[in-house]
Design an enzyme around this catalytic site. Structure first.
Site: not given
Ligand code: DOR
Ligand code: ZN
Ligand code: ZN
Length: 428
Positions: A55, A57, A89, A173, A221, A287, A291
């Site tokens: 998992h 991103h 995403n 999710h 998660h 996960d 950012h």
């Protein structure tokens, strides 16, 4: 043998002094002694299967100021993760064959470790077609980064039935959008938790399990004690994220600790450790959701997400060193079980499997520092925590990290694929 790697290796549940022979990227033999053209001798240091992070991103394409497949997989390699499964995403989201192929092309040109791709699920997707190009599927049942929300639980029965026919794992999710308090504008970790309270998770997991007959459902998660009880259901697998294990809503992280599902109270944290220790929760997955610090400045406006691909194994290995977590359970939760759930031909030091492994010296523990990590985001919520970073990382027998330095090559990472074996997926 082309390559031989010797050390105290984790074989079939035990540490054994042995030599692992590698040919064409795969483990060919595990013997007491083997001769190789290239030879690595790690003495009494541990050799473990590489971590599989199911998992992440990596933000590529579309948000490459936060991360890309280069920086994300470098970060993974330093943390002992030899294969990472990337979430849909991105911009554009990977909800079409074209988007998946484009992401596969980008990732293949930049990745330092192997990778798999999730297809995002929307009502009118052609799941059969997507399943040829994706490792697994992902469903979002709550608003979070990206716009991949399935709002209507009434369509879930049909979606799961259609997804079941693809035989791929479906990751979900789980937060119930209807139970999120949208009138609040949270300005702290405590109020963020209040706005997305524990029953959000339980309610959503219940509905998913009710609808999911026929599909291989994996709950992402899990973060609450109720959630833990629900994922005990036969046939359902689940994961826990390091931030829900190591952090809670009392930490003084401000917006850096803002994540969905939110950091919970210490009693939930305890339930997660217990569930992980007793195999109720199957795997640990980071996960990894980077950012930038700039984006994380103002709580009210900060996007949710915490980085973690590089620190997941080091945090856990530190616990192993101090006898607070069982080595066997760790290898199972980050390598063996993710392999079983996602069919990767990785995660085990046995003949036939990809030669993905790490060499670890448990004596070499240090403090985690954000400035020493490799994600583009440049920060970690685990500043000052103890970590044991792998000394070597091998992907398909090739050295990617050598003595804690990057030696791997951009573009060496390959997409995993069931039918053709890892590293050999054909992207037409
Ligand atoms: O906190 C989160 N961040 N939760 C998610 O589900 C998405 C993720 C992201 O992509 O930033
Ligand atoms: Zn999520
Ligand atoms: Zn996520």
């Amino acid at each position: 043998m082309e390559i031989v790697i010797e050390g105290n290796a984790f074989i079939n549940g035990d540490l054994v002094k042995c030599a692992i022979g590698v040919e064409e990227g795969r483990i060919k033999a595990v013997k007491k002694i083997l001769k190789g053209d290239r030879h690595y001798d790690f003495g009494d240091k541990l050799i473990l299967p590489g971590g599989i992070d199911a998992h992440v991103h990596f933000r590529d394409p579309g948000m490459t100021h936060k991360e890309d497949f280069g920086s994300g997989t470098v970060s993974a390699a330093f943390g002992g993760v030899t294969c990472a499964l990337d979430m849909p995403n991105t911009i554009p989201p990977t909800t079409s064959k074209e988007a998946l192929q484009e992401k596969a092309r980008i990732a293949g040109s930049k990745a330092f470790v192997d990778f798999g791709l999730f297809a995002g699920v929307s009502m009118n997707s052609d799941f059969e077609e997507l399943s040829k190009h994706a490792t697994a599927f992902k469903i979002y049942l709550a608003t979070t980064t990206g716009r991949l929300l399935i709002r209507d639980y009434n369509v879930l029965d049909e979606i799961f039935q259609r997804l079941g026919a693809t035989n791929k794992t479906v990751c979900v999710h789980c937060e119930d959008e209807d139970l999120i308090n949208k009138t609040m504008n949270p300005d702290s970790l405590k109020s963020h938790l209040k706005s997305r309270p524990n029953p959000c998770e339980a309610s959503s997991i219940k509905k998913v399990i009710r609808s999911s007959r026929g599909a291989k459902v994996h709950i992402c998660h899990v973060s609450t004690s109720k959630g833990v009880k629900l994922v005990k259901t036969e046939g359902v697998t689940s994961e826990v994220a390091p931030h829900h294990l190591f952090l809670n809503s009392n930490v003084k992280l401000g917006a850096l600790g803002k994540v969905n599902p939110p950091l919970r109270e210490p009693k939930d944290q305890e339930a997660l450790w217990e569930a992980l220790n007793s195999n109720i929760i199957d795997i640990i997955a980071s996960d990894h959701a980077p950012h930038t610090l700039e984006e994380k400045e103002l709580f009210e406006e900060a996007p949710a997400g915490i980085p973690g691909v590089e620190t997941m194994l080091p945090l856990m290995l530190s616990l192993v060193k101090h006898n607070k977590f069982q080595l066997g359970r760790l290898v199972n939760a980050v390598s063996e079980k993710p392999n079983e759930i996602f069919h990767l031909n990785k995660g085990k030091l046995s003949p036939g499997y990809d030669a993905d492994m790490i060499a670890v010296d448990l004596r070499k523990e240090g403090e985690i520092k954000g400035k020493n990590l490799h994600s583009k985001c440049g920060w970690t919520p685990y500043e000052g925590f103890n970590g044991v970073f792998p000394r070597f990382t091998f992907v398909r027998g090739e050295v990617v990290i050598e003595d804690w330095e990057l030696t791997g090559e951009r573009g060496f990472g390959s997409m995993v694929g069931e039918s053709l074996g890892s590293g050999a997926v054909k992207v037409d």
